[in-house]
Design a protein around this motif. Structure first.
Motif, PDB file in Angstrom:
ATOM      1  N   TYR A  25      -1.339  21.710  -5.449  1.00  0.00           N
ATOM      2  CA  TYR A  25      -0.412  21.144  -6.314  1.00  0.00           C
ATOM      3  C   TYR A  25      -0.686  19.761  -6.603  1.00  0.00           C
ATOM      4  O   TYR A  25      -1.382  19.063  -5.885  1.00  0.00           O
ATOM      5  N   GLY A  26      -0.369  19.157  -7.899  1.00  0.00           N
ATOM      6  CA  GLY A  26      -1.159  17.974  -8.331  1.00  0.00           C
ATOM      7  C   GLY A  26      -0.448  17.315  -9.452  1.00  0.00           C
ATOM      8  O   GLY A  26       0.893  17.409  -9.694  1.00  0.00           O
ATOM      9  N   GLN A  49      -8.582  20.541   0.651  1.00  0.00           N
ATOM     10  CA  GLN A  49      -9.309  19.857  -0.381  1.00  0.00           C
ATOM     11  C   GLN A  49      -8.646  18.950  -1.382  1.00  0.00           C
ATOM     12  O   GLN A  49      -7.315  19.168  -1.579  1.00  0.00           O
ATOM     13  N   LEU A  50      -9.074  17.814  -2.003  1.00  0.00           N
ATOM     14  CA  LEU A  50      -8.723  16.969  -2.731  1.00  0.00           C
ATOM     15  C   LEU A  50      -9.627  16.869  -4.017  1.00  0.00           C
ATOM     16  O   LEU A  50     -10.802  16.495  -3.723  1.00  0.00           O
ATOM     17  N   ASP A  51      -9.023  16.905  -5.335  1.00  0.00           N
ATOM     18  CA  ASP A  51      -9.969  16.821  -6.307  1.00  0.00           C
ATOM     19  C   ASP A  51      -9.257  15.776  -7.328  1.00  0.00           C
ATOM     20  O   ASP A  51      -8.062  15.782  -7.404  1.00  0.00           O
ATOM     21  N   CYS A  52     -10.018  15.149  -7.910  1.00  0.00           N
ATOM     22  CA  CYS A  52      -9.596  13.898  -8.658  1.00  0.00           C
ATOM     23  C   CYS A  52     -10.779  14.232 -10.075  1.00  0.00           C
ATOM     24  O   CYS A  52     -11.714  13.719  -9.849  1.00  0.00           O
ATOM     25  N   LEU A 104      -5.311  16.882  -7.613  1.00  0.00           N
ATOM     26  CA  LEU A 104      -5.008  18.093  -7.137  1.00  0.00           C
ATOM     27  C   LEU A 104      -5.088  18.314  -5.699  1.00  0.00           C
ATOM     28  O   LEU A 104      -6.446  18.356  -5.408  1.00  0.00           O
ATOM     29  N   ALA A 105      -4.288  18.616  -4.837  1.00  0.00           N
ATOM     30  CA  ALA A 105      -4.486  18.855  -3.388  1.00  0.00           C
ATOM     31  C   ALA A 105      -4.311  20.156  -3.088  1.00  0.00           C
ATOM     32  O   ALA A 105      -3.240  20.817  -3.694  1.00  0.00           O
ATOM     33  N   SER A 106      -5.115  20.676  -2.357  1.00  0.00           N
ATOM     34  CA  SER A 106      -4.915  22.249  -1.994  1.00  0.00           C
ATOM     35  C   SER A 106      -5.179  22.392  -0.566  1.00  0.00           C
ATOM     36  O   SER A 106      -6.074  21.552  -0.056  1.00  0.00           O
ATOM     37  N   ILE A 107      -4.711  23.734  -0.101  1.00  0.00           N
ATOM     38  CA  ILE A 107      -4.969  24.100   1.035  1.00  0.00           C
ATOM     39  C   ILE A 107      -5.465  25.647   1.200  1.00  0.00           C
ATOM     40  O   ILE A 107      -4.708  26.385   0.231  1.00  0.00           O
TER      41      ILE A 107
END
Length: 807
Positions: free
Chosen positions: A260-261, A769-772, A800-803
């Motif tokens: 979710y981001g 995970q964290l993506d920018c 966007l952060a994900s698991i």
């Protein structure tokens, strides 16, 4: 409903009993020892059956040994692709594995896979072969490279990041890319396949590269950089992208990931896989939605850039450009692959709808004000279903492959025209109409929109055989085959509305929309791969395509290819190739009666003649590889949209020719903790006729493009990793052509974008995970694949952060 059925199938597969399954660690060791004995005495099939039936019960070193032994069994049978798949699983299980006292071929395979280079590809010659022996330049994108870019990237961004010569270009419809500077209004020149099955629609030639393709199901992507019609025929004009999915053996369980981001973005993926007896099952599902970025443009900027104001047609000023908006209807990709002995069955269902950044008339528009239609607001939506049943059999030196397949598409093009526009009315003789006072009569439209919907179906079959031969001290492989396709566009309608909600006109295929019709295509192809010596190879082939168009005209196309390949060692491979490819004019242009998309019914196919010289291999360190390619392209009969076309004229025409030269390079480093990629390409115009160029520059496409990716494991432990990632993309200046010859062209530059990310993995089951993207929130522009003066915007900064959980 399809998602539930596929999940149930996957669960049932895991519950099925395993024949001769190991019951405990002791019996697992006994079964492995028995398989080892079978391998030593040459009973390879018995050994592989024992191992594959009990893989689920092997753990630790025993599992590594099982993967190694399976690879050795397939290597002994010259099944290189299968051997490589199990070697990849071995390296995945233990990245630091070192081969000791194994066959030289196995040690070489271990070394190559550790450097990120697959030893074999199947797309280039329709058979397993080393990359160094492929007749055209090839790039392999691994699942690890995909993870390096971040969880929120789609196929379009992945290809632009890793394939030299590829650049993203904006499209009014869906995501689009250009290869060596050549592009169309949508992605119509590159063949997109999934496990060898074509995904491009037949009516438009459009191949999806957006979120309707699940990137987490991908094992690797094989990309042919250059023409490939000699094997694949229509659409394989500038490149071929073949997505190779994972299988049940490699997944061996369940994997779920959710992110979710920013901008209310949701992304979810699910995978399930297993192998029992002789059956391998892999199922997947993905979902993506995002509200996107609504970027406000001031009235001053809107007026200064409005193409239709220049043309004398005023419109509303000020408003929003809608960037990366995938709203109302989420994109999804659901499917299953089943392999049983020599048979393979594939079914997938995909859907995607992207909102246009601007209206169809290049205006800003109020997206939320327009009416709902069929569950959605303005955007280009494609629902597609694919099915494929294939049979493969190897009999000594002869191999046979046969398949039957089907593709079904429902395409909806819902375009806002303008919130407000005003036209002068004309008399039948072409003179301006005036009222009683002599003033020009003007027609005002508020909230105008148009909708086109059509359905298509393709049924096809192919038969291919190849034979390994020996001539004295020389050897080779002869391949021949045929393919037949039946295409039908069987339903179509359209409508025009005003006042954001009212329906003004409704029309069927008989008036002012695309016509229904049927087309047939039959093809024959042959290829010879001949080894004069183990180091000197000739790969030559040709394909003949004959299409019976819906208007009764038959179109024929020959697509020859010849390549000379010299491979002296792992450190050096050189290849010189010539190819001719084509893409037939889309049905959508040829049989469209609407002025927005109308093209001549006699539109000719587009052709490309290309010469390429490629050098690749290792450099200095064995973990560092290079790939350098020089190319010459000569395009002819390119289909191009003519902005100045009148209401009665054909808007799409064969525009002439384009000659380009260029160079591209790629470097790849794969260390234990540091991984890096670098790509760069430069394209220069030699000559052009009736094509949008400015001197030695192609309008809307940067001459120079480069990308750099870095990934570093801060912890570097066996069961605990912290990967820090970065992606930098750079494009040189590019020009947007002014529709008014008295005005200067618009130049855009400084389009460097930096992405950062982090992925923490603890154990074998969980990762965060964290993506920018665009970390500095720069306002950058993307080149446009349609002739408008409005700038196409890249998104601003997004998170966007994900698991991810694996069972």
């Amino acid at each position: 409903m399809r998602q539930k059925v596929l999940i149930i199938i996957a669960i049932l597969c895991f519950q099925m009993p395993l024949s001769g399954s190991a019951q405990d660690v002791g019996s697992a060791r006994q079964i492995y020892d028995q398989a080892e004995k079978e391998y030593q005495i040459g009973r390879l099939e018995q050994a592989t059956q024992l191992l594959k039936s009990n893989l689920k019960y092997f753990n630790g070193n025993l599992k590594q040994n099982a993967y190694r032994l399976l690879s050795l069994c397939y290597l002994a049978q010259d099944s290189i692709a299968l051997a490589e798949s199990y070697t990849s699983l071995l390296i995945q299980e233990n990245p630091y594995y070192t081969s000791v006292q194994d066959p030289v071929r196995f040690e070489d395979m271990i070394s190559r896979l550790k450097t990120g280079r697959s030893t074999t590809v199947t797309t280039a010659s329709s058979q397993a072969e080393k990359i160094s022996e492929a007749p055209v330049p090839v790039t392999i994108i691994t699942s690890e490279m995909i993870e390096m870019l971040g969880y929120n990237k789609n196929l379009n961004q992945i290809l632009a990041a890793y394939i030299p010569g590829v650049s993203e270009v904006a499209s009014a419809n869906l995501d689009n890319i250009a290869m060596h500077g050549a592009y169309t209004a949508s992605q119509e020149n590159i063949l997109i396949m999934e496990n060898g099955h074509r995904l491009n629609a037949r009516s438009t030639n459009l191949g999806r590269t957006d979120y309707a393709i699940n990137t987490q199901k991908i094992d690797h992507i094989e990309v042919l950089r250059g023409p490939a019609s000699s094997l694949y025929g229509n659409v394989a004009l500038t490149a071929v992208v073949n997505i190779i999915t994972k299988d049940g053996t490699s997944v061996n369980g369940l994997t779920a990931q959710y992110g979710y981001g920013s901008l209310n973005t949701h992304k979810a993926d699910f995978q399930a896989g297993t192998h029992f007896m002789n059956c391998d099952v892999f199922a997947w599902a993905s979902l993506y939605s995002s509200d996107g970025e609504d970027r406000y443009l001031s009235p001053e900027l809107d007026q200064s850039l409005d193409i239709y104001r220049i043309a004398g047609v005023p419109s509303s000023y000020g408003g929003y450009a809608h960037i990366n908006k995938y709203a109302e209807k989420p994109s999804y990709d659901v499917g299953v692959n089943i392999k049983l002995n020599d048979f393979s069955l594939m079914f997938s269902s995909k859907s995607g709808k992207k909102t246009q950044q601007y209206s169809v008339l290049s205006h800003l528009y109020d997206y939320d004000t327009y009416r709902w239609f069929d569950g959605q607001k303005p955007g280009y939506c494609v629902d597609e279903n694919h099915a494929d049943l294939s049979y493969s059999k190897k009999l000594g030196n002869f191999s046979l492959n046969a398949s039957v397949y089907g593709d079904w598409y429902d395409i909806n093009d819902y375009s806002a025209a303008s919130d407000f526009m005003e036209y002068e009315e004309f008399n039948d003789d072409g003179t301006p109409a005036k009222d009683e006072q002599g003033n020009p009569i003007k027609i005002t439209y508020i909230g105008a929109y148009q909708i086109y919907d059509w359905k298509e179906m393709t049924i096809g079959a192919s038969l291919r055989g190849d034979y390994n031969y020996t001539l004295g001290k020389m050897k080779g492989n002869l391949l021949a085959g045929m393919q037949y396709e039946y295409f039908s566009l069987y339903d179509t309608y359209g409508m025009v509305g005003v006042n954001f909600d009212d329906i003004m006109l409704f029309f069927s295929e008989k008036n002012n929309t695309i016509k229904t019709g049927r087309e047939n295509n039959i093809s024959f192809f042959v290829q010879d791969k001949h080894y004069f010596t183990p180091k000197l190879i000739l790969n030559a082939g040709t394909r003949f395509d004959s299409k019976y168009r819906a208007n009764g005209v038959r179109i024929n196309a020959f697509s020859p290819r010849v390549a000379f390949i010299y491979t002296s060692s792992r450190a050096l491979s050189m290849k010189l190739s010539y190819s001719r490819s084509f893409v037939d004019a889309p049905y959508f242009y040829r049989l469209n009666m609407d002025n927005t998309y109308k093209g001549s019914i006699d539109l000719k196919p587009e052709y490309l003649n290309a010469v390429q010289f490629n050098v690749m291999g290792d450099i200095l360190l064995k973990n560092l590889t290079y790939d350098v390619n020089l190319f010459y392209n000569r395009f002819s009969d390119i289909i191009y949209s003519i902005p100045s076309a009148g209401l009665e004229d054909d808007k799409y025409r064969n525009s002439g020719k384009l000659e380009t030269i260029g160079a591209e390079c790629a470097l790849h480093y794969n260390g234990k903790r540091l991984k890096a990629n670098f790509t760069a390409s430069h394209t220069r115009i030699l000559s052009a006729k009736d094509y949008p160029v400015k001197g030695h520059h192609i309008y809307s496409v940067p001459d120079f493009i480069s990308n750099v990716q870095l990934m570093y494991d801060v912890l570097g432990k066996n069961n605990q990793h912290l990967w820090l990632t970065s992606n930098v993309k750079f494009g040189s200046k590019f020009y947007i052509q002014s529709p008014d010859p008295t005005l200067e062209d618009t130049k855009y530059s400084d389009n460097t974008v930096i992405d950062l990310g982090a992925r923490y993995q603890f154990g074998k089951h969980m990762s965060l995970q964290l993506d920018c993207e665009n970390i500095f929130d720069k306002k950058t522009y993307i080149s446009g694949a349609t002739l408008i003066i409005m700038p196409w915007y890249n998104p601003g900064r997004t998170l966007l952060a994900s698991i991810k959980y694996t069972l």
